[in-house]
Design an enzyme around this catalytic site. Structure first.
Site, short mmCIF file in Angstrom:
data_model
loop_
_atom_site.label_atom_id
_atom_site.label_comp_id
_atom_site.label_asym_id
_atom_site.label_seq_id
_atom_site.Cartn_x
_atom_site.Cartn_y
_atom_site.Cartn_z
N ASP A 170 13.37 22.71 35.88
CA ASP A 170 12.22 22.14 36.48
C ASP A 170 11.79 23.40 38.45
OD1 ASP A 170 11.82 20.07 34.70
OD2 ASP A 170 13.26 19.22 36.55
N ARG A 193 10.09 23.86 32.76
CA ARG A 193 8.85 21.61 32.91
C ARG A 193 8.42 21.69 33.51
NH1 ARG A 193 10.39 16.84 31.43
NH2 ARG A 193 9.24 16.16 29.10
N ARG A 252 -0.33 16.28 32.10
CA ARG A 252 0.35 14.98 33.03
C ARG A 252 0.03 16.03 35.03
NH1 ARG A 252 6.25 15.41 30.65
NH2 ARG A 252 5.06 14.15 28.43
N LYS A 255 1.25 13.07 36.16
CA LYS A 255 1.36 11.32 35.17
C LYS A 255 1.65 10.60 36.11
CE LYS A 255 4.79 10.01 31.73
NZ LYS A 255 5.39 10.10 30.38
#
Ligand SMILES: *[C@@H]1O[C@H](CO)[C@@H](O)[C@H](O)[C@H]1NC(C)=O
Ligand SMILES: *[C@@H]1O[C@H](CO)[C@@H](O)[C@H](O)[C@H]1NC(C)=O
Ligand SMILES: *[C@@H]1O[C@H](CO)[C@@H](O)[C@H](O)[C@H]1NC(C)=O
Length: 479
Positions: A170, A193, A252, A255
């Site tokens: 990430d 990610r 997302r 999200k």
């Protein structure tokens, strides 16, 4: 003239102190980061890692690319038949977490950059500041540690974190229980990610003026648009998203919450453009005020699931009056975009408290404003540009805002204490070194703590500058 001015400030900043530009607001209000600690400029990856990790107040200047790539590792995982990393521009999945199901094919050895999966731990009390658009983290992200607070990340570019591999890393993650977090004017791209993810315990933070650039040749949905944009799924998340630029992302974005978990979101004046996929995805338990955003060529401004959430509110009408002293802003959705859903349970809005943003824009002005201000390269642009610059009109909203709905049962936050009222108005008394001390519409203190003095940059922004420094004397010749 404006270019020369910026060039001058940038050149000076690399040889002297650089400070946080502006003041944290919204759910991230109160963040001062390293405060007035002397600035440090790490030169190696190891120095940077060590400066970030503890809770000592620090102002850390990133003046170059910190490149963590180059050392590879291999691991087993899988590929997706219908969107293959080998043949369709998809992503590999490292490990076995995502490998169930008939669409997944095992892959015995996936090569990835070893640095990606483990981000640099970040402790409390940090200002992490990219200087002049040159502060880049390549191959490794940042991880704000559990319960760490008071962190500002401003003007930093995050990139090239195993973009071809889901679970390859990430860019920015919050481990939970984080408060006073301000993520401003950064750029996120090419990440395996999530660009930004908050998990588990939830956090209070503001994401503002960031660029989420999803352009990629390795997309989880094989359409050239990065899917994993932002996810806030912890308990009692409280996030402000203001004036961010989302483009070429496909999912997302963001999200909001997860079913059965209580959380609060205020998304205002964000610009969503060229998205083959969805922007808002929302879950039951999330209380989301979506106002004054602009969508251009976005397949799905909100997901089908978001449309089932009564507290996903994009047409709040007058329900904002109690909290913000103004009506909720209408969103603008162009003819090339899909539908933005809206629930009608607006009762939570009156409980949002004083989290409104300082510069509230009509949706028709959002595209031009955001495009002139997003990301590291435009840091400081808003303070220097005249706010009266006419915005390029984008399509007028077609859906009139609905009248306020009947009040619903009060929403009781599930934490023991409601968040302390966020200090939107700066405290009385003298402003601290580098804080704002004047400008059109500014209501805070106009004097500065010694030895700083208040220097007018332009009609909209004055800042406390160290009066005895060369910087102040040089500035005096320019403003
Ligand atoms: C730094 O952070 C810690 C942990 O959040 C906090 O307790 C401490 O007061 C901070 N120190 C300073 C000098 O702000
Ligand atoms: C971003 O998306 C738009 C619309 O799909 C596309 O035309 C454009 O080429 C994309 N940008 C890049 C750099 O791929
Ligand atoms: C202000 O500038 C002087 C001279 O450059 C320096 O000695 C002093 O430490 C500075 N103070 C602060 C708070 O930066």
């Amino acid at each position: 003239m404006r270019f020369e001015l910026l060039a001058f400030i940038t050149a000076f900043a690399t040889t002297s102190a650089q400070a946080v530009v502006g003041t944290a607001y919204g759910y991230g209000a109160g963040a001062t980061g390293g405060g007035s600690a002397a600035a440090v400029t790490p030169s190696t990856n190891e120095e940077l890692a060590s400066l970030l990790a503890d809770d000592t107040p620090r102002v850390i200047l990133l003046t170059k690319t910190f490149d963590f790539t180059g050392k590879t590792a291999t691991g087993a995982g899988c590929d997706k038949k219908t969107c293959s990393a080998v043949s369709n521009g998809g992503q590999f999945y490292l490990g076995d977490l995502s490998c169930g199901g008939s669409d997944m094919t095992p892959v015995s050895s996936i090569t990835y950059d070893a640095a990606g999966p483990d981000a640099l731990p970040v402790g409390s009390n940090k200002s992490i500041l990219g200087v002049g658009g040159k502060g880049v983290l390549k191959g490794k992200g940042l991880s704000i540690q559990k319960n760490a607070n008071n962190v500002i990340v401003q003007g930093v570019e995050f990139t090239t974190i195993n973009p071809q591999i889901v679970w390859g890393g990430d860019a920015l993650d919050l481990q939970g229980g984080n408060s006073k977090i301000w993520i401003d004017h950064n750029k996120f791209s090419l990440t395996g990610r999530m660009f930004v993810v908050s998990h588990y315990e939830g956090s209070a933070a503001t994401l503002s003026n960031n660029e989420f650039d999803g352009v990629t040749t390795t997309s989880a949905v094989c359409n050239g648009d990065h899917y994993w944009t932002i996810m806030m799924i912890g308990k009692n998340e409280k996030w402000t998203l203001d004036k961010n630029y989302f483009h070429n992302v496909s999912g997302r974005a963001p999200k909001l919450g997860q079913d059965g978990v209580n959380s609060y979101f205020h998304a205002i004046n964000n610009y969503f453009e060229n998205m083959n996929g969805h922007a808002f995805d929302a879950y039951t338990g999330s209380n989301s005020l979506i106002e004054g955003n602009a969508f251009v060529a976005v397949t799905q401004p909100s997901t089908d699931h978001a449309a089932t959430v009564s507290t996903f509110v994009s047409q709040g009408g007058n329900a904002c009056s109690a909290a913000f002293g103004r009506a909720c802003l209408t969103n603008s959705v162009d003819g090339g975009s899909g539908k933005l859903a809206s629930g009608t349970s607006t009762g939570f809005i009156s409980k949002l408290g004083k989290i409104d943003v300082p510069n509230v824009l009509d949706a028709s002005k959002v595209a031009a404003h955001v495009k002139g201000n997003f990301g590291p390269k435009n840091l400081g642009a808003a303070a220097l540009a005249a706010p009266t610059t006419p915005a390029t009109p984008i399509e007028a909203p077609t859906t009139p805002s609905e009248p306020a709905t009947t009040p619903e049962a009060p929403v009781v936050p599930n934490e023991p204490a409601a968040p302390a009222p966020i200090a939107v108005a700066p405290p009385a008394g003298a402003a601290k070194l580098y804080a704002q001390c004047g400008g059109s519409g500014f209501t805070g203190p106009t004097s500065c703590e010694a030895p700083a003095t208040c220097v007018k940059m332009n009609d909209w922004y004055s800042q406390c500058i160290n009066s005895s420094s060369k910087f102040r004397r040089a500035l005096g010749r320019y403003f």
